[in-house]
Design a protein around this motif. Structure first.
Motif, PDB file in Angstrom:
ATOM      1  N   GLN A 185      -2.863   1.964 -23.436  1.00  0.00           N
ATOM      2  CA  GLN A 185      -1.679   2.315 -24.199  1.00  0.00           C
ATOM      3  C   GLN A 185      -2.049   3.368 -25.248  1.00  0.00           C
ATOM      4  O   GLN A 185      -3.131   3.335 -25.813  1.00  0.00           O
ATOM      5  N   PHE A 299       3.503   8.756 -23.213  1.00  0.00           N
ATOM      6  CA  PHE A 299       2.587   8.902 -22.088  1.00  0.00           C
ATOM      7  C   PHE A 299       2.167  10.353 -21.998  1.00  0.00           C
ATOM      8  O   PHE A 299       2.977  11.216 -21.693  1.00  0.00           O
ATOM      9  N   LEU A 326       3.498   5.480   1.937  1.00  0.00           N
ATOM     10  CA  LEU A 326       4.807   5.088   2.464  1.00  0.00           C
ATOM     11  C   LEU A 326       5.078   5.748   3.802  1.00  0.00           C
ATOM     12  O   LEU A 326       5.633   5.121   4.710  1.00  0.00           O
ATOM     13  N   LEU A 432       1.999  -1.369   2.258  1.00  0.00           N
ATOM     14  CA  LEU A 432       3.106  -1.573   1.328  1.00  0.00           C
ATOM     15  C   LEU A 432       2.618  -2.269   0.061  1.00  0.00           C
ATOM     16  O   LEU A 432       3.019  -1.936  -1.051  1.00  0.00           O
ATOM     17  N   VAL A 436       2.945  -0.604  -3.686  1.00  0.00           N
ATOM     18  CA  VAL A 436       3.652  -1.235  -4.802  1.00  0.00           C
ATOM     19  C   VAL A 436       2.680  -1.504  -5.951  1.00  0.00           C
ATOM     20  O   VAL A 436       2.994  -1.259  -7.126  1.00  0.00           O
ATOM     21  N   CYS A 440       2.961   0.097  -9.746  1.00  0.00           N
ATOM     22  CA  CYS A 440       3.086  -0.686 -10.982  1.00  0.00           C
ATOM     23  C   CYS A 440       1.937  -0.386 -11.934  1.00  0.00           C
ATOM     24  O   CYS A 440       2.135  -0.275 -13.144  1.00  0.00           O
ATOM     25  N   LEU A 443       2.404   2.913 -13.755  1.00  0.00           N
ATOM     26  CA  LEU A 443       3.407   2.894 -14.814  1.00  0.00           C
ATOM     27  C   LEU A 443       2.834   2.363 -16.113  1.00  0.00           C
ATOM     28  O   LEU A 443       3.194   2.809 -17.195  1.00  0.00           O
ATOM     29  N   ILE A 444       1.951   1.375 -15.983  1.00  0.00           N
ATOM     30  CA  ILE A 444       1.412   0.785 -17.209  1.00  0.00           C
ATOM     31  C   ILE A 444       0.219   1.587 -17.711  1.00  0.00           C
ATOM     32  O   ILE A 444       0.135   1.921 -18.879  1.00  0.00           O
TER      33      ILE A 444
END
Lengths: 549, 427
Positions: A185, A299, A326, A432, A436, A440, A443-444
């Protein structure tokens, strides 16, 4: 202005700093309490104990005990609803011996000002991050990591911003700004810009990642310098550990940064009073904030202090990597749909058991990798001549390598052979799942997601049971999460201009693993559980597909 | 059938028991995707505490359950975990029982010869009840809902019992359970039409406006339904001796005052709505749930079970406070339409989007609420995507169903008038 103008104050500050020049054994709690009280602050202490999962090299015992001391300077005219924090970790030896002195000097100076609208909390924490975690948990009444601390007697309202000081000598040549916090962060970019702009105004040299800024953007060497700085930030963010005491504030939505004084071989040196002026200016700026900093990016990646790469620029790169997965999944889906001659249930027909078994076994191995190293350290120490830390790390590596032998055992469990369709379904599920998971993670903590994507997407896309086994196995092992971590350690050392030999690099790698496990247990860093429980089983699924019979 | 069922039940109970005893049991009831202000366990406990103190449980705008629920939990509050597990078992078994009976052979001789592959054989249909039970009991959404002790499980149980009674043909029990479901949340009112159609079909009464037998049965069923509903409402009045519950339960569901984010579509709109237009948009959004009943009933009047599935799906998507437990209910039906798999066009996209959105919900919630780096737009984007994927799933199954019916009447390989191959398009 301020500290420079009053000769009495200057003398008091110098006296304080010389007194503190002697190495501190433990923290002088009583002296700190008395000194802060004499400066007119409301002083409180907090004692904490923390049981480490395994004794670290630095601490050498399971139990860590300490005391935090903090003094609150109440705002003279405002209601006590908001606060700012200035913290200095009190470490042993010569590590941070000047910061506490500067903090106390600033406290005395701030006390005489009347324009403060927010309470200022001067915090001296023991044992660096452990003490900071205890203080923050006590302040916000949460207890996410299972530490034991005494409740805080005094509070100052909601904290708007925090700065952490690390000074090891009384004259410095530059100030290093550290932004990376827990789980990658970052504080709002406004805080970094604020600090840099003010440094330029005062005339103090400011660096990021320990590297000076260069002005020749167009030349190759200038560009590579900026790229190296950015890569350093990526690697630091991906490690998920807080790189300064400020890192733990970010979790509570408090913008924080660490300021580290560096004394290198340069002619122009800045003394402590200028740093004091700088900090005073920063705090006056933060004092004038009407709301929390949220207008700029959260970010970003910084190739230098005056340039940044925002999420809108770097996310498409990651998006393109995820699209590969994908598209491959779509391709497999079409293949599965075209080939079976009108089977009744579609993709769930080739025996749910033959797909479920590798998935369950991979995840059980992941759970073993997560829980066993810490649980079995006592047993390992009894049987082998190693310390607890080494036992934990070597158990982790052993379980990781043992996972490579799994496909042969899995196939012995299952009767019969796996079908052509079987591995396609398993690969579809694995692709898949990986897509995913990486989405995720990105994003973090974008850097972690990107590094994992760079190493895992190529193997995930190309592995089938029909590729040449020896070559594919070698590539898969070379690009596995563990080896990626090893390369990152070497690259990190290279970028910091302290390259290491293979032997030292391996030792550093082991210490990185132990630090990762410790960070997870102490502060709730997510890198270790992510790698052990989710990324490693995914890699094992792909390994299973490679050896599908 | 008994052995796999027992194994399934044991596995399901084990998973739930393990989760109840783990540290996740404190985290899951806090998640907004799993509980809503209507069915959170915390609020039930609050209501029970208020009742014990002698105050009306609806004072303070915390509790929004019906009085019958509060009295039910008054007696079983100590065994709450067991109650919820039993409820899910019940639903699973109910699904099992009702799918044993499926009409398929009634019109077999009317179908053209090349459609034989479209008709399901008894062997395939043997395993459908087990698959339905498996889909419900082992669905992660159901497990989360059960561990959170959300009363959504009870609502699902009542709806499942209603479907069982309808399929068995007992109109009185079906009316009673439908009234109970409507009493708990208003939306199952739309299930009145499919239930009526099914019972008419079962009694061989044609749906014809001129026939007196049709009107006779309809009035009978309507009276049974309205009567049970009145009895329940009056019973609630006498239990608590006040009409508070009408505004606290039904007023709450219809006027949507609580705008806590959830996986539904209401909260974001109404958070930014001006007061002046609020009533208008409330009406528009609520009518959306009930609006599809009449057209769907007209189109699917021969196939009331599929209509029930469509209605439940529409309720779960468009209701004011949906949770993942509602989604689990209609997803459990999907194995019953296995034979439609060959006509589905978007199943890959829908599954990937649903999977990705389910994992992105907690991530973006964390980034919004805890890290402060995102804002409500990100979370609502995922909510929208999730709901669009659900709508796509439902409409895909609708297309597949109609296409299969078309093939059954017109043959599998369609030819245009000049003999070339034709394709079917849903307009």
């Amino acid at each position: 202005m301020g500290l420079l103008s009053d000769p009495n104050r200057r003398r008091a500050l110098t006296k304080l700093l010389t007194r503190l020049n002697a190495p501190i054994c433990g923290m002088p709690v009583d002296w700190l309490v008395k000194t802060m009280q004499s400066r007119g602050l409301e002083v409180f202490t907090q004692s904490f104990t923390r049981k480490l999962p395994f004794p670290d090299e630095n601490k050498e015992r399971y139990m860590v005990r300490g005391t935090n001391v903090y003094g609150i300077l109440r705002a003279p005219r405002a209601p006590r609803t908001e606060a700012l924090v200035l913290s200095a970790p009190c470490s042993e030896g010569n590590n941070n011996n000047q910061a506490v002195g500067l903090l106390l000097g600033l406290a005395q100076y701030f006390r005489s000002q009347i324009h403060w609208a927010k309470d200022i909390i001067f915090l001296v924490n023991e044992h660096d991050l452990i003490g900071m975690q205890a203080w923050l948990e006590g302040y916000h009444h949460t207890n996410t990591t299972g530490g034991d601390w005494s409740p805080l007697q005094g509070r100052g309202g909601s904290i708007q911003a925090a700065l952490s000081l690390e000074l090891s000598s009384d004259v410095i040549t530059s100030l290093d700004l550290v932004l990376e916090g827990l789980n990658g962060q970052l504080p709002n970019l406004d805080l970094a810009n604020l600090f840099y702009a003010f440094c330029q105004k005062i005339g103090v040299l400011c660096t990021i990642q320990g590297k000076l800024q260069r002005n020749d953007w167009d030349t190759t060497s200038g560009y590579s310098h900026a790229a190296q700085t950015m890569m350093l930030m990526v690697l630091k963010q991906a490690s998920g550990r807080p790189w300064g005491d400020h890192g733990l504030f970010l979790r509570y939505h408090i913008e924080a940064a660490s300021i580290r004084g560096i004394n290198s071989f340069r002619q122009y040196k800045t003394d402590t009073t200028t740093i004091g002026r700088l900090l005073e200016g920063m705090y006056r700026k933060l004092n004038n904030l009407l709301e929390r900093l949220h207008q700029s990016y959260f970010f970003y990646l910084m190739p230098s202090l005056s340039r940044f790469v925002s999420i809108g620029y770097y996310m498409p790169a990651f998006g393109l990597l995820a699209v590969i997965l994908l598209l491959r999944a779509l391709d497999l889906w079409v293949q599965l749909g075209a080939s079976p001659p009108g089977t009744e249930d579609g993709p769930s027909s080739p025996g749910v058991l033959s797909i479920l078994t590798p998935v369950v076994i991979s995840h059980m191995t992941g759970v073993a990798l997560y829980t066993l190293p810490i649980l079995s350290q006592e047993m390992a120490v009894q049987h082998f001549p190693v310390s607890e830390t080494e036992a934990v790390v070597l158990t982790a590596i052993a379980i990781y390598t043992a996972g490579l032998a799994l496909p042969h055992n899995t196939h012995r469990l299952l009767q019969g052979e796996g079908t052509e369709e079987g591995w396609r379904v398993l690969k579809l599920v694995a692709l898949l799942y990986l897509a995913v998971l990486l989405g995720c993670t990105a994003l973090i903590n974008f850097s972690l997601g990107f590094i994992l994507a760079l190493s895992l997407v190529p193997i995930a896309a190309f592995i089938t049971p029909h590729t040449p086994k020896a070559l594919s196995a070698a590539i898969m092992v070379l690009l596995s999460p563990g080896c990626t971590l090893l390369y990152c350690v070497f690259v990190f050392q290279e970028l910091q201009e302290t390259p290491v030999s293979l032997q030292d690099g391996w030792m550093l790698f082991l210490s990185v693993i132990s630090q990762g496990i410790l960070d997870h247990a102490l502060y709730g860093s997510l890198v270790y559980p992510l790698l052990a429980l989710l990324i490693y089983p995914c890699w094992l699924l792909l390994w299973n597909i490679l050896f599908w019979k | 059938m008994a052995a796999p069922l027992t194994l399934l039940l044991i596995v399901a109970v084990t998973i739930r028991a393990v989760l109840f005893r783990s540290s996740l049991a404190e985290l899951i009831p806090e998640r907004v995707e799993v509980v809503s202000p209507l069915n959170a366990w915390k609020r039930v406990v609050e209501g029970l505490a208020l009742l014990d103190l002698g105050v009306s449980p609806y004072a303070g705008d915390v509790f929004h359950e019906t009085p019958l629920i509060i009295y039910f939990f008054h007696f079983v509050s100590d065994y709450a975990e067991i109650v919820f597990m039993v409820m899910t078992r019940l639903v699973g078994c109910v699904f099992l029982l009702q799918f044993r009976k499926q009409k398929y052979a009634l019109e077999a001789e009317r179908y053209p010869l090349d459609c034989l592959e479209l008709i399901r054989t008894p062997k395939e249909m043997y395993y459908i009840p087990l698959k339905v039970a498996m889909f419900y009991l082992l669905n992660p959404f159901t497990i989360l809902s059960c561990v959170a002790k959300s009363t959504c499980g009870l609502n699902n149980a009542v709806i499942a019992l209603f479907i069982l009674c309808t399929v068995k043909g007992s109109s009185l029990m079906s009316a009673i359970f439908l009234a109970l479901a409507t009493y708990q949340s208003i939306y199952p009112l739309t299930l009145f039409a499919p239930a009526l159609l099914y019972l008419l079909q079962r009694l061989y009464i044609p749906v014809n406006w001129q026939r007196s037998s049709f009107w006779l049965f309809t009035t009978q069923y309507t009276f049974m339904y309205l009567g049970s509903l009145c009895v329940m409402v009056c019973l609630s009045f006498f239990l608590l001796s006040s009409w508070d519950f009408l505004s606290s339960v039904y007023g709450f569901i219809l006027s949507v005052p609580d705008l806590t984010p959830n996986i539904g579509l209401f909260w974001y709109f109404f958070a930014e709505m001006f007061e002046h237009f609020r009533l208008f948009f409330i009406c528009v959004f609520q009518i959306n749930v009930f609006f599809y009943t009449i057209p769907l009933s007209i189109k699917l009047k021969e196939h009331p079970i599929f209509l029930i599935f469509m209605q439940i799906a529409i309720i779960s998507i468009f209701k004011s406070y949906p949770t993942v437990g509602d989604i689990a209910l209609y997803m459990a039906f999907l194995p019953a339409w296995n034979h439609l798999y060959r006509f589905l066009r978007n199943i890959f996209l829908v599954s990937v989007v649903l999977l990705a959105c389910s994992t992105l919900f907690p991530v973006l919630w964390h980034l919004w609420i805890y890290a402060g780096s995102a804002n409500s737009n990100f979370y609502y984007a995922i909510t929208l995507l999730f709901n669009v994927a659900q709508i796509l799933l439902v409409s895909d199954y609708f297309y597949a169903y109609l296409r299969r019916e078309h093939h059954l009447t017109h043959g599998l390989y369609l030819k245009r008038k000049d003999g070339s191959e034709a394709t079917l398009v849903l307009k």
